[in-house]
Structure formats: structure tokens, C-alpha cells
Motif scaffolding. Structure first.
Motif, mmCIF file in Angstrom:
data_model
loop_
_atom_site.group_PDB
_atom_site.id
_atom_site.type_symbol
_atom_site.label_atom_id
_atom_site.label_comp_id
_atom_site.label_asym_id
_atom_site.label_seq_id
_atom_site.Cartn_x
_atom_site.Cartn_y
_atom_site.Cartn_z
ATOM 1 N N ASN A 494 85.306 50.585 -3.678
ATOM 2 C CA ASN A 494 86.479 50.507 -2.124
ATOM 3 C C ASN A 494 86.715 51.469 -1.327
ATOM 4 O O ASN A 494 86.192 53.031 -1.870
ATOM 5 C CB ASN A 494 87.934 50.284 -3.340
ATOM 6 C CG ASN A 494 89.194 50.395 -2.802
ATOM 7 O OD1 ASN A 494 89.308 51.134 -1.979
ATOM 8 N ND2 ASN A 494 89.494 48.768 -2.349
ATOM 9 N N HIS A 496 88.239 52.676 0.657
ATOM 10 C CA HIS A 496 89.753 53.912 1.106
ATOM 11 C C HIS A 496 89.412 55.009 -0.256
ATOM 12 O O HIS A 496 89.522 56.019 -0.220
ATOM 13 C CB HIS A 496 90.124 53.492 0.858
ATOM 14 C CG HIS A 496 90.941 52.194 2.296
ATOM 15 N ND1 HIS A 496 90.791 52.519 3.484
ATOM 16 C CD2 HIS A 496 91.095 51.227 1.980
ATOM 17 C CE1 HIS A 496 90.790 51.806 3.748
ATOM 18 N NE2 HIS A 496 90.980 50.470 3.668
ATOM 19 N N CYS A 497 88.905 54.147 -1.342
ATOM 20 C CA CYS A 497 88.904 55.571 -2.667
ATOM 21 C C CYS A 497 87.947 56.037 -2.083
ATOM 22 O O CYS A 497 87.873 57.831 -2.660
ATOM 23 C CB CYS A 497 88.655 54.994 -3.649
ATOM 24 S SG CYS A 497 90.351 53.740 -4.344
ATOM 25 N N TYR A 531 84.775 53.387 9.412
ATOM 26 C CA TYR A 531 85.726 53.867 8.579
ATOM 27 C C TYR A 531 87.350 53.683 9.150
ATOM 28 O O TYR A 531 87.900 52.924 8.654
ATOM 29 C CB TYR A 531 85.755 54.636 6.943
ATOM 30 C CG TYR A 531 87.310 55.172 6.547
ATOM 31 C CD1 TYR A 531 86.625 53.984 6.264
ATOM 32 C CD2 TYR A 531 87.655 56.220 7.233
ATOM 33 C CE1 TYR A 531 88.368 54.396 5.595
ATOM 34 C CE2 TYR A 531 88.600 55.936 6.523
ATOM 35 C CZ TYR A 531 89.087 54.903 4.964
ATOM 36 O OH TYR A 531 90.292 54.957 4.760
ATOM 37 N N LEU A 535 90.172 51.051 8.802
ATOM 38 C CA LEU A 535 91.702 52.307 8.438
ATOM 39 C C LEU A 535 92.857 51.428 9.377
ATOM 40 O O LEU A 535 93.759 51.260 8.920
ATOM 41 C CB LEU A 535 91.761 53.890 9.004
ATOM 42 C CG LEU A 535 92.737 53.835 8.176
ATOM 43 C CD1 LEU A 535 92.606 53.579 6.980
ATOM 44 C CD2 LEU A 535 92.525 56.098 7.983
ATOM 45 N N ASP A 538 93.209 47.806 7.910
ATOM 46 C CA ASP A 538 93.888 48.122 6.507
ATOM 47 C C ASP A 538 94.920 48.962 6.482
ATOM 48 O O ASP A 538 94.745 49.480 5.714
ATOM 49 C CB ASP A 538 92.040 48.032 5.930
ATOM 50 C CG ASP A 538 92.233 47.678 4.284
ATOM 51 O OD1 ASP A 538 93.201 46.231 4.172
ATOM 52 O OD2 ASP A 538 91.072 47.648 3.455
ATOM 53 N N TRP A 539 95.352 49.637 6.933
ATOM 54 C CA TRP A 539 95.969 50.284 6.512
ATOM 55 C C TRP A 539 96.865 50.065 5.330
ATOM 56 O O TRP A 539 97.713 51.530 4.732
ATOM 57 C CB TRP A 539 97.191 50.767 8.255
ATOM 58 C CG TRP A 539 97.934 52.002 7.999
ATOM 59 C CD1 TRP A 539 99.562 52.200 7.883
ATOM 60 C CD2 TRP A 539 97.962 53.109 8.401
ATOM 61 N NE1 TRP A 539 100.270 53.730 7.714
ATOM 62 C CE2 TRP A 539 98.846 54.529 8.259
ATOM 63 C CE3 TRP A 539 96.202 53.914 8.107
ATOM 64 C CZ2 TRP A 539 98.790 55.711 7.500
ATOM 65 C CZ3 TRP A 539 96.413 54.792 7.505
ATOM 66 C CH2 TRP A 539 97.646 55.853 8.057
ATOM 67 N N PHE A 542 95.140 51.643 2.252
ATOM 68 C CA PHE A 542 94.939 52.594 2.424
ATOM 69 C C PHE A 542 96.199 53.373 2.075
ATOM 70 O O PHE A 542 96.217 54.237 1.371
ATOM 71 C CB PHE A 542 94.793 53.623 3.562
ATOM 72 C CG PHE A 542 94.694 54.833 3.942
ATOM 73 C CD1 PHE A 542 93.534 55.290 3.353
ATOM 74 C CD2 PHE A 542 96.076 55.369 4.937
ATOM 75 C CE1 PHE A 542 93.672 56.877 3.790
ATOM 76 C CE2 PHE A 542 95.408 57.120 4.302
ATOM 77 C CZ PHE A 542 94.763 57.189 3.959
ATOM 78 N N CYS A 546 96.301 55.240 -1.415
ATOM 79 C CA CYS A 546 97.301 56.785 -1.653
ATOM 80 C C CYS A 546 97.624 57.642 -2.717
ATOM 81 O O CYS A 546 97.907 58.232 -3.271
ATOM 82 C CB CYS A 546 97.970 57.566 -0.750
ATOM 83 S SG CYS A 546 96.773 57.544 0.886
ATOM 84 N N THR A 718 95.342 64.157 3.614
ATOM 85 C CA THR A 718 94.610 62.986 5.095
ATOM 86 C C THR A 718 94.582 63.559 6.359
ATOM 87 O O THR A 718 93.877 63.842 6.668
ATOM 88 C CB THR A 718 94.523 61.951 4.100
ATOM 89 O OG1 THR A 718 93.972 61.796 2.552
ATOM 90 C CG2 THR A 718 92.983 60.868 4.975
#
Length: 759
Positions: A494, A496-497, A531, A535, A538-539, A542, A546, A718
Motif C-alpha cells: 500500500n 500510503h503506508c 506519490y 496523494l 487518493d486523499w 490517505f 493516517c 505529515t
């Protein structure tokens, strides 16, 4: 003999200094021409077996392991005298080879005076023509004395390179010798010598910046193109147990892998095309040797060669500069990489990683022995672990780039990532079962930045291939896309991870990201741009990730520190951090501090508790979580994009490094900075989700504009890191210190800022 040795010693000193030879060159031929007749009857091993004590006044004894009859004193003295003469002759021969080798290096050196260089060149040509020194060196390759054979190989490689540079015909005895042994006996010591010499010559060609690099290398490789293919098939098509001398096989494997890397490097950097350059791609029999009972360093070398092939980094240590852009691309290289990737994945499916052992040695400072009173610290071979992990992910990326079936990609991802995670499981402590499956990447590559970023970029590419065609400009997730997200998370890729684990490893320090962006040693810029584009699209996903990270951190703190309050204790006993992401709902209203469990929706948001996190410096011990700043960002002011672009256009390259070195690492954190951090607001009571304020991208502290105290969760850290990075790029660009135009990068960061303002 002593007179010859004295003259050679004087000649060596002259050549070493690059002095001009005053006498006629033909006068030196007698002293530099090796006399092999005196060494034919007695070699170095026979000297080691004799029981002679002393030189000429030896003690009577047995000479030779099979001598059962007593010998007389005159016979013993005569044998000792003969051994002494042989030893002296061996030293003279070694000195002759040393002088020839130094003389060859002086001829090829630009520092040697022209007249002296001409004398050296004339002397070497006479040695080749009249004395046939190349044939004598070939004979010495088969000498059981390892030092003599090594010096002969070293000197012969220098002679061959000299012939190539001087546009001379390559030695016919050498060509015949190599073609014979490489074609007939892949496991012989002679074959290993041939491979070593060829490798040494090719390395010299790559090191030389001569404009005739491609022409010289083509002259060398043309006679051996078919021979290399015959040797490759012979070496890797046999079973290891069929070889008579395993030690020779190991030598041949090591030498041939080095040669193979250089052959492929010549394809990339010099645009040469030979059949032998495609052997590893089209006939990957070499993968079978990973299951052979050979030393671990041989397997490591093969895995690293495959890694360089898939990454296109063959010969990067020898080839100076990048591949010229004007050269026509090698269209067959992409198809060859696909063939190698398919072959590797097929081998992995058949259990390649199950058979590969990665034993490690005790980690000892200054040696490989454990000192008394110290505990031995052993672990796996992390170099092999990293390389095996990277080639698996990279092979999947290459295969998915040429695959159109989503079902096939889904099956392959589950199959091969399961094989990889199973392979890594015994070597990663604590086990990945108790952690996010995507954590494997940051833990395996923690000590190697370039490989870590290559793996992250490959994983990101895999994710993009899986979700292509499913982009939603609104940032919300479709049901089909959610399934892919959960699937990639369970299989450890993944994006984001992986990005958040990267930030956690660098303690959310924006200066490390800045260092990655400025450096040309990693692919971080390419990865980061891809990325950031993802991002923005794909917010919502994300934000959910988090939340998942915050829930995992909360559970970890509860488990390690014990119950903080009755409320936390109740949650710790009734809930666990999920291993698989639950379906994210309501992402636009998601808050980073809400722990994310599959049944979290049934509880009131007012009951959510997150452990307190601050940016204060610990009262005891060094501020390990507060890294020193690499750039003094407080000394510059923000400027608009047009002004910074104008400064970048007018920047000069000459003072760039000097000015940047003054800007980078200017001021460490002072006590004043630490006091300021310690005065930042602490984490207060959390608010219900309905009253959650928006978190602006440009927040300077822990307090939102509405006055609400923010929890220092993963999202906040972040956002703060990306904001600091954006400001640093602006400041460096304003001073014309950024090494390239960052307009596109800043635009992407602004897009993330806009997304954050909508939270």
C-alpha cells in the motif's frame, strides 16, 4: 643470478619514477625475458614439502613424501643447493613480471614524460615480438605457485590492454588458449584465469576515458562472443555434483558473474550488441545456482547482478557519467528485462526463496572474532535479503507494466508477495504478524536508502497498475477501488503506508527529504512526484491510513506502558488494532486522531483517547526525536513563484556548491530552540468529530486558527513535514541554490495544501 637481480632492482626504481632509459632497449631484453627452464623441475609446492633447514648447509633428512631410502650428505647438500637456486630464480621471475607491469602502467599514464614513454613502448614491443613474452606468461598461468600464476595473469592483462590501445593484433596464443579452455572445461583453473584476465582488461577499458572505448572493447569481445555462450551453457546446465573440483567451480562462478555484469554494462553504456550480452536475460539458467551448495557470497553476488540488471544499473561503479541521450535506445532491453522478470517469478513460484539461505556472521567491530566477555550478535545477511526483496518487487512491477488483465495481476500479487513475506518472516524480529504488513519495506531497507526508494517506487507503480482506470477526481473511493486498496494493504504494497513508514523512519524530518531531493544518488524525486500526484487523487484513502496508524500507535503505547486510565484500559481489553483496513467511510470528515477499528463506528467519538505526544525535548537523555536541522530556514523570506523562477534562471553553477554548503548545516538546534519547542501547546482533550476544525497546510504550530488544540497525530506530522519541505524549497530557490527547477514539485505540494484545507 645475483647480478641480474641487482640490475632488475635498479630498473624497477627507474621505471617507478618514470625516468628515461639511457641504454639501448635491446640491452634490457636479456634481463626482462623470463627464463622458465630453471623453474620447470621444481615449483613452490616442492619447496614447501622439503625438510631442508637452511640454504646450503642443510641437515640430512628425507626429501619428498614418497622417499623411503636414506640419502647421503652430498646428495642432501646438492638438493638443497638446487632448491635454493630455484627459489632465487622464482624471485627473479616475479621481479621481472613486476617491472614489466609497472612499465606498462607508465606507458598508459598521462603523467609519464613523452620520451620516457616512447622508450618503454619500444621495449615492450620488442618483448612481444622477439621474446614471445605472452606465450611464456600463458605457460606461467598453469604454475601451481599461486603468486607466480597471479602475477602472470596480472601482467598478461596489462599486455593485452596495451595491444588494444596501440591498435596491435591480439596475441594469437592467448586467443587460442582462452577459446580452448572456456569451451572445453568450464570448471578448470585455466578457465577461471581466462575469465579473470578478460574482466581485468574490460575494467581498464571502462576506466579509461579514451574516445575509442567502444571500438577497443568490440575488438576484444568479437572473438569470444560465441565462446562466452558455450561457457555459460556448460557452467549452468550441469548439476553441481557432477563437477570434479568444486573449488574451481566457485572461482569460475565469481569471475564469470563479474564478466557478465561488464558485458551487460557495455550494452547499456557503450551501445555494443553481442549475443553474449543477452545470455542472462534469455537463458536464466544461472538462477538454478542459487540452490547449489556454494558459499553464501557467491549467491549474494548473483542476486546483486540480477538486481542491477532489472534496475538498469550495471557497471555504474565503473562507467563515469550517465548514458548519452543522443544514443538510440535499446528496444530489445525492455523485452529482455521482461523475460528475466518472468523467469525469476517462475523460480520464486517453484520455491526459490524457500531454498535460499541467508546465513549471517557475528557483527564484530574491527574483525570477525568475538572478544572475551562480549556477546556474539549474529543475524541474517541483510545484503541478500534486500536484494532478493527488491528483485521480487521489481519483477512484479515489470510484469504488471506489460499485463492488461486485472484478475491476473491480483492473483500474481497475492502469490508472489506471500512468498516474499514468508521468506522474510524468520529474519524480521519482531514478526510482521503483529504489525502493518506494509512495514516490511522500511524494516528490510532501513540501512540502504537507494534500494529502499527503488522498492518504494516499484510498489507505487504496482499499486498504480492495479488501480488504473479507477481514479476519482473528487478524492472519494469507489467500491471497486476500495477492494484493491484492501488487497494491496494485505499484501504489503500500500503506497500510503509505505510513505508514512518512510516518514516515521526519518522522524518526519523535512531536511532528510530535502537531502533526498537534492541528491542524485537515489530515485526519490521520481518516486516523490508520482506519490504526490497519487496523494491528490487518493486523499480520502490517505486520511483513513493516517487514522489506522494513530490507532496502531495508541494500541502499542497501551500495551507497552500499561493502563493510563480506566477508559484506555477498557479499550485495550475490548479492541485490537485491525490487520486489514476496514472500509473507509466519511473521509472528508475523518480526523487523524480517531483510532480506526472495524467496530469503531459503534462507539461514541467522545470516548476516543490518544496518548499525548509533543515535540518537547526529553528531560533526560539526548533529544533523539528532535533531529538537528540541516538548513537554516529562518534566515530567508518567502517569495512568489515568478521571482524564484527568475532567480533560478539567472543562477550560476560555479558558486552553487559553495553557497549551498554555507546554507546547509549552518546552525544546530540551540537551547533557545529547544525552549521554544518545549513551550508548544500540549495535547488537550479531543473534540467530537462533528466539531473537528480544519487543519490548514500552513499551520505554524499545534494550534489551529480557531484556537482548538490539535492532537499530534500522523496526519498533522505529515502535513507539517511537507509544509516545511515546501518552505525550504522556496528559500533555496529564492537564493538560486536549488539544483534544478522545482516548479512542478512546488505545484504538487500546493495541490496537497489545497486538499488539506478541505479537511
Amino acid at each position: 643470478m645475483e647480478g641480474v637481480q641487482e640490475i632488475l632492482d635498479q630498473l624497477y626504481k627507474k621505471v617507478l619514477l618514470g625516468a628515461i632509459l639511457e641504454d639501448d632497449v635491446y640491452g634490457y631484453i636479456h634481463y626482462l625475458n623470463p627464463d622458465l627452464s630453471e623453474q620447470a623441475g621444481c615449483t613452490a609446492p616442492s619447496l614447501a614439502q622439503s625438510d631442508v633447514n637452511g640454504t646450503l648447509d642443510g641437515v640430512p633428512g628425507q626429501h619428498g613424501p614418497s622417499s623411503n631410502e636414506p640419502t647421503t650428505l652430498p646428495e642432501t647438500r646438492e638438493c638443497a643447493k638446487r632448491h635454493f637456486q630455484m627459489s632465487t630464480a622464482r624471485e627473479v621471475t616475479l621481479l621481472q613480471l613486476t617491472v614489466i607491469d609497472v612499465m606498462l602502467s607508465r606507458v598508459l599514464s598521462a603523467e609519464t614524460e613523452t620520451h620516457a614513454k616512447e622508450k618503454y613502448r619500444e621495449l615492450i614491443k620488442v618483448l612481444l615480438q622477439s621474446a614471445e613474452v605472452d606465450s611464456k606468461l600463458i605457460w606461467m598461468l598453469q604454475n601451481p605457485d599461486k603468486l607466480s600464476s597471479h602475477m602472470a595473469a596480472k601482467c598478461l592483462s596489462s599486455l593485452l590492454y596495451f595491444q588494444l590501445r596501440e591498435k596491435m593484433t591480439l596475441s594469437n596464443p592467448w586467443l587460442t588458449f582462452c577459446q580452448k579452455h572456456l569451451s572445453e572445461s568450464s570448471g578448470s583453473s585455466e578457465a577461471a584465469h581466462c575469465l579473470w584476465i578478460l574482466t581485468a582488461v574490460i575494467k581498464e577499458i571502462f576506466r579509461d576515458t579514451h574516445s575509442r572505448q567502444a571500438e577497443i572493447l568490440k575488438q576484444l569481445l568479437t572473438p569470444f562472443d560465441i565462446t562466452f555462450e558455450v561457457f555459460y551453457n556448460s557452467l549452468f546446465s550441469q548439476h553441481f555434483g557432477n563437477f570434479q573440483n568444486p573449488s574451481n567451480i566457485v572461482n569460475s562462478l565469481v569471475c564469470f558473474l563479474e564478466l557478465l555484469e561488464l558485458l551487460i554494462a557495455s550494452r547499456i553504456h557503450l551501445k555494443l550488441h553481442f549475443r553474449s550480452q543477452r545470455m542472462l536475460f534469455l537463458k536464466p539458467h544461472a538462477l538454478d545456482s542459487l540452490a547449489w551448495p556454494v558459499p553464501a557470497f557467491v549467491k549474494r553476488k548473483l542476486v546483486i547482478v540480477i538486481k542491477k540488471c532489472l534496475l538498469g544499473k550495471m557497471g555504474e561503479d565503473l562507467c563515469r557519467g550517465s548514458v548519452p541521450a543522443l544514443m538510440s535506445p535499446d528496444h530489445l532491453l525492455d523485452s529482455d528485462e521482461l523475460a528475466l522478470a518472468d523467469a525469476l517469478l517462475h523460480a520464486v513460484h517453484l520455491g526459490l526463496w524457500k531454498e535460499l539461505s541467508v546465513p549471517g556472521k557475528p557483527s564484530c567491530f574491527g574483525g570477525d572474532e568475538v572478544q572475551p566477555g562480549c556477546r556474539p550478535r549474529s543475524g541474517p545477511d541483510h545484503v541478500t535479503l534486500r536484494a532478493a526483496s527488491l528483485i521480487t518487487v521489481k519483477s512484479l512491477e515489470i510484469k504488471f507494466q506489460n499485463c492488461t488483465s486485472a484478475t491476473e495481476m491480483k492473483v500474481d500479487l497475492q502469490k508472489f508477495m506471500a512468498e516474499l513475506l514468508t521468506f522474510l518472516k524468520p529474519h524480521l524480529q519482531p514478526s510482521l504478524q503483529l504489525h502493518n504488513p506494509c512495514e516490511w519495506l522500511s524494516r528490510v531497507f532501513i540501512e540502504q536508502d537507494d534500494d529502499m526508494l527503488e522498492a518504494a517506487k516499484a510498489s507505487l507503480s504496482i499499486y498504480l497498475q492495479l488501480t488504473r482506470g479507477g481514479d476519482d477526481a473528487s478524492g472519494s473511493l469507489t467500491q471497486e477501488n476500495e477492494a484493491w486498496i484492501h488487497y494491496t494493504h494485505r499484501n504489503g504494497c500500500n503506497p500510503h503506508c509505505i510513505f508514512l513508514f518512510l516518514l516515521k523512519n526519518i522522524v518526519f524530518d523535512s531536511t532528510v527529504l530535502l537531502d533526498f531531493l537534492i541528491s542524485s544518488e537515489t530515485c526519490f524525486l521520481e518516486y516523490f512526484v508520482k506519490y504526490l500526484k497519487l496523494l491528490q487523487k487518493d486523499w480520502g484513502h490517505f486520511l483513513s491510513i493516517c487514522k489506522f496508524f494513530d490507532a496502531a500507535e495508541s494500541q502499542r503505547r497501551v500495551n507497552t506502558r500499561g493502563p493510563v486510565s480506566s477508559l484506555v484500559q477498557d479499550r485495550s481489553t475490548s479492541h485490537t488494532v485491525p490487520d486489514v483496513l476496514a472500509s473507509p467511510v466519511g473521509h472528508r470528515n475523518a480526523c487523524p486522531w480517531v483510532p480506526w477499528a472495524s467496530d469503531a463506528s459503534s462507539e461514541s467519538h467522545s470516548q476516543v483517547v490518544v496518548p499525548k505526544e509533543t515535540h518537547t525535548v526529553p528531560a533526560h537523555g539526548p533529544p533523539s526525536q528532535t533531529p538537528l536541522s540541516l538548513v537554516d530556514y529562518g534566515s530567508s523570506e518567502d517569495s512568489d513563484e515568478e521571482a524564484t523562477n527568475q532567480h533560478l534562471t539567472n543562477s550560476k553553477q560555479t558558486p552553487l556548491c559553495q553557497e549551498m554548503s554555507r546554507e546547509i548545516q549552518r546552525l544546530p538546534r540551540t537551547c533557545k530552540d529547544q525552549n521554544r519547542l518545549s513551550q508548544e501547546p500540549q495535547l488537550g482533550p479531543l473534540l467530537p468529530q462533528e466539531s473537528a476544525p480544519s487543519l490548514p497546510f500552513g499551520a505554524a504550530g499545534d494550534i489551529a486558527p480557531s484556537g482548538t488544540v490539535w492532537g499530534v497525530g500522523v496526519l498533522f506530522r505529515t502535513v507539517k513535514c511537507l509544509k516545511a519541505l515546501q518552505g525550504a524549497i522556496y528559500r533555496l530557490q529564492e537564493k538560486s541554490l536549488f539544483p534544478y527547477n522545482p516548479a512542478a514539485l512546488l505545484k504538487l505540494l500546493k495541490g496537497v495544501e489545497a486538499k488539506c484545507d478541505e479537511v
